[in-house]
Scaffold this motif. Sequence first.
Motif, PDB file in Angstrom:
ATOM      1  N   GLU A 218      -3.817  31.459  51.570  1.00  0.00           N
ATOM      2  CA  GLU A 218      -3.001  32.638  51.886  1.00  0.00           C
ATOM      3  C   GLU A 218      -1.599  32.535  51.305  1.00  0.00           C
ATOM      4  OE1 GLU A 218      -3.570  34.383  55.962  1.00  0.00           O
ATOM      5  OE2 GLU A 218      -4.299  32.362  56.343  1.00  0.00           O
ATOM      6  N   HIS A 219      -1.086  31.314  51.208  1.00  0.00           N
ATOM      7  CA  HIS A 219       0.285  31.111  50.736  1.00  0.00           C
ATOM      8  C   HIS A 219       0.271  30.139  49.557  1.00  0.00           C
ATOM      9  CE1 HIS A 219       1.698  33.140  54.369  1.00  0.00           C
ATOM     10  NE2 HIS A 219       0.868  32.370  55.056  1.00  0.00           N
ATOM     11  N   PRO A 220      -0.036  30.631  48.366  1.00  0.00           N
ATOM     12  CA  PRO A 220      -0.090  29.725  47.198  1.00  0.00           C
ATOM     13  C   PRO A 220       1.259  29.095  46.881  1.00  0.00           C
ATOM     14  CG  PRO A 220      -0.231  32.042  46.519  1.00  0.00           C
ATOM     15  CD  PRO A 220      -0.353  32.021  48.005  1.00  0.00           C
ATOM     16  N   GLU A 221       2.360  29.769  47.235  1.00  0.00           N
ATOM     17  CA  GLU A 221       3.668  29.181  46.948  1.00  0.00           C
ATOM     18  C   GLU A 221       3.907  27.939  47.793  1.00  0.00           C
ATOM     19  OE1 GLU A 221       3.995  32.140  50.246  1.00  0.00           O
ATOM     20  OE2 GLU A 221       3.129  32.127  48.223  1.00  0.00           O
ATOM     21  N   LEU A 222       3.401  27.920  49.037  1.00  0.00           N
ATOM     22  CA  LEU A 222       3.525  26.734  49.876  1.00  0.00           C
ATOM     23  C   LEU A 222       2.695  25.588  49.312  1.00  0.00           C
ATOM     24  CD1 LEU A 222       4.475  25.284  52.452  1.00  0.00           C
ATOM     25  CD2 LEU A 222       2.499  26.271  53.636  1.00  0.00           C
ATOM     26  N   VAL A 223       1.489  25.888  48.873  1.00  0.00           N
ATOM     27  CA  VAL A 223       0.641  24.856  48.272  1.00  0.00           C
ATOM     28  C   VAL A 223       1.303  24.285  47.027  1.00  0.00           C
ATOM     29  CG1 VAL A 223      -1.605  24.416  47.228  1.00  0.00           C
ATOM     30  CG2 VAL A 223      -1.438  25.913  49.214  1.00  0.00           C
ATOM     31  N   SER A 224       1.931  25.144  46.230  1.00  0.00           N
ATOM     32  CA  SER A 224       2.567  24.698  44.986  1.00  0.00           C
ATOM     33  C   SER A 224       3.724  23.741  45.264  1.00  0.00           C
ATOM     34  CB  SER A 224       3.049  25.911  44.189  1.00  0.00           C
ATOM     35  OG  SER A 224       3.730  25.501  43.024  1.00  0.00           O
ATOM     36  N   VAL A 225       4.647  24.149  46.152  1.00  0.00           N
ATOM     37  CA  VAL A 225       5.801  23.289  46.418  1.00  0.00           C
ATOM     38  C   VAL A 225       5.386  22.009  47.138  1.00  0.00           C
ATOM     39  CG1 VAL A 225       7.425  25.211  46.430  1.00  0.00           C
ATOM     40  CG2 VAL A 225       6.301  24.558  48.568  1.00  0.00           C
ATOM     41  N   SER A 226       4.355  22.086  47.967  1.00  0.00           N
ATOM     42  CA  SER A 226       3.876  20.885  48.650  1.00  0.00           C
ATOM     43  C   SER A 226       3.277  19.894  47.660  1.00  0.00           C
ATOM     44  CB  SER A 226       2.849  21.258  49.725  1.00  0.00           C
ATOM     45  OG  SER A 226       2.320  20.109  50.340  1.00  0.00           O
ATOM     46  N   ASP A 227       2.475  20.383  46.737  1.00  0.00           N
ATOM     47  CA  ASP A 227       1.889  19.494  45.725  1.00  0.00           C
ATOM     48  C   ASP A 227       2.963  18.856  44.851  1.00  0.00           C
ATOM     49  OD1 ASP A 227      -0.626  20.049  46.665  1.00  0.00           O
ATOM     50  OD2 ASP A 227      -1.048  21.621  45.196  1.00  0.00           O
ATOM     51  N   VAL A 228       3.960  19.638  44.481  1.00  0.00           N
ATOM     52  CA  VAL A 228       5.044  19.099  43.656  1.00  0.00           C
ATOM     53  C   VAL A 228       5.806  18.017  44.413  1.00  0.00           C
ATOM     54  CG1 VAL A 228       7.242  19.657  42.544  1.00  0.00           C
ATOM     55  CG2 VAL A 228       5.286  21.181  42.264  1.00  0.00           C
ATOM     56  N   PHE A 229       6.112  18.271  45.680  1.00  0.00           N
ATOM     57  CA  PHE A 229       6.846  17.283  46.469  1.00  0.00           C
ATOM     58  C   PHE A 229       6.044  15.996  46.639  1.00  0.00           C
ATOM     59  CE2 PHE A 229       7.578  15.626  50.849  1.00  0.00           C
ATOM     60  CZ  PHE A 229       8.795  15.016  50.598  1.00  0.00           C
TER      61      PHE A 229
ATOM     62  N   ASP B 210      17.463  13.819  41.229  1.00  0.00           N
ATOM     63  CA  ASP B 210      16.858  14.995  40.596  1.00  0.00           C
ATOM     64  C   ASP B 210      17.041  16.233  41.456  1.00  0.00           C
ATOM     65  OD1 ASP B 210      16.082  13.342  38.552  1.00  0.00           O
ATOM     66  OD2 ASP B 210      14.003  13.130  39.246  1.00  0.00           O
ATOM     67  N   MET B 211      16.876  16.089  42.766  1.00  0.00           N
ATOM     68  CA  MET B 211      17.030  17.233  43.650  1.00  0.00           C
ATOM     69  C   MET B 211      18.471  17.726  43.664  1.00  0.00           C
ATOM     70  SD  MET B 211      14.057  17.968  44.696  1.00  0.00           S
ATOM     71  CE  MET B 211      14.603  19.211  45.837  1.00  0.00           C
TER      72      MET B 211
ATOM     73  N   GLU C 185       5.862  14.134  43.099  1.00  0.00           N
ATOM     74  CA  GLU C 185       7.124  13.591  42.611  1.00  0.00           C
ATOM     75  C   GLU C 185       7.678  12.524  43.551  1.00  0.00           C
ATOM     76  OE1 GLU C 185       9.859  16.724  41.918  1.00  0.00           O
ATOM     77  OE2 GLU C 185       8.785  17.535  40.173  1.00  0.00           O
ATOM     78  N   PHE C 186       7.611  12.758  44.838  1.00  0.00           N
ATOM     79  CA  PHE C 186       8.157  11.783  45.779  1.00  0.00           C
ATOM     80  C   PHE C 186       7.327  10.507  45.794  1.00  0.00           C
ATOM     81  CE2 PHE C 186       8.916  10.239  50.210  1.00  0.00           C
ATOM     82  CZ  PHE C 186      10.254   9.932  50.046  1.00  0.00           C
TER      83      PHE C 186
END
Length: 591
Positions: free
Chosen positions: A179-190, A205-206, A193-194
Amino acid sequence: MMTASDGVGGGLKLWDLRASTSMPLTTLEGGHAGGVLSMDWCPHDDTLLLSCGNDNQTLLWDLYSLRPIGEIPSVEVDAASHQQNGQQSNDFYGGSLGSSQQKRYDVSWSPCRRGVVSTCSFDRKVQAHSVVGLATKSGRPPKWMSPASGVSCGFGGTVISISNNSQQQRYVKIDNVVEHPELVSVSDVFESEFGAKDCISYCNDMATQATDAYESQVWSFMQIMFETNAREELLSYLGFDPEKIHKKAMEFNEDGSSEGENGDGTKTASTDMSKSAESAVKDALLVGNFEAAVECCFRSGNLADALVLASCGGADLWQKTQAQYFAMEAKRRPFLSLVSAVIHDQLPELVATSDPKNWKETLAVLSTYGKSEEFPQLCAALGERLEEEVAGDFANASLCYMCALNLGQAVKYWKFTLQSANAKSESEGGAATDLLSLHDFIKKVTVFTQALDPSQLDLDDEVANLFAEYSKALASQGLLVTAAKYLKGCDTQECKELRDRIYRSRMGGFCTDLMASPPDFPYDFVNVGVASDLNGITVKQPVGQDMMQMQHQEQQFAQVGGGTGQAANQFQQQSQQQVQQQQQQQQQQQQ
């Protein structure tokens, strides 16, 4: 079309008038011994037919096998006769609502309620029956139980869909709906990277990528927390580079001064001590009265001479002279208040009296002169000072709390910004929770906790609930493994249930934390037992084989649902005690 005869040996005949009007397709045999009085075709499944006849039988027919698959009895049959005839008590969904010794002359399917039929007998009784149990005896579910398509939503964003458009191809699809692809995207990136970088590189970087000045400061302070020389890095970030300051002081030259200059470049005072003052000081020194000599220097305005003489008169005189000097010169030379606080170890007083607008200078002093064991308390006190101001500088106060490694206080402003984002989202017609802002909050808290001692990590209930909400949002998008990571330290009922669901889900085997320490079962075991009397209706108590079957089911439930063996054993003991009590009550009633 179906036809029937009410004569002796009358049978049911199936016709296809498109093919022939003289020859039926088939004849249904093996059913009624006498004539047929009434029949009705099921409106919800064209393979089921209901009929009643002179032989006092009401039969349900399967047109695939052309044989009757069940009978609706005309009299009530007790449980013993059902077992003798090989019938189960669940053949009828509610069974017959009344008994009739007379044969039925009319049957009809309900046009609204699927699987419900009505019968009418000669003793003026209309009865309603549920034939759901009988209809399944054909070996396949009725059509109302097997729709052409269907969908069901499961845990973790799973959607199961079925398609029965044809007999040859039947599909069951399992999809994950996001339902919220933007949440999935930022979660995967975090997470990527972390996990791939150390904390210092990630925070750097942040801070570089931050578009907001406060966010850049937060990540810069976060980076400093992980540095080995954190205090030196803090001074540099606040704009107080020791090397640059040293170079500036050594090269300082003030033009137009009223003071004279020696040959080596140092300044000398233009005012000399008067003859009378010099004589008084000399006489005091001759008798060894350094205190009087110092006082004379103060009265004549020769403060430097007073400090030099005080250094020779002992520790008490030195401290007294310093205090008097700072009191006289602090207003004219503000930096002397800083010197006084450092010399007399009065940094808490410095924090209490400092100008909140110059909080960076105060923080630099604390970083330079504060003792290691006092530094966190001093930074926290500075943060409280900023919060107590009329305007309430909560943003900069949170930075001071970060220097104090005080997570509980630092997150207060972060929670405020999250609440503001949620209110804005709701006012604009969006969701009650801004998931991207929630992700930013969780990200900062997660990185912050890496700098803390795990034994001192204690999240308050509000922060723990936010972690649970974030974990629930991730789980609903199918990120079950990631969601399990953010359930640590949360002991609310909602967290326990979510942790148990993830553990028992298809991705539970990939959650290393849950597999290493399986969660406890989140529900309490309660054996409701069997009521002995319900509104005057005596309920049959389980005896013999029924009792053994009930105990076996309870044991299976305890083993499957129980998170621990102790809870399962306790449940079994309670069940046995209640069964024994029921037996005693039954014996007393019989006596």
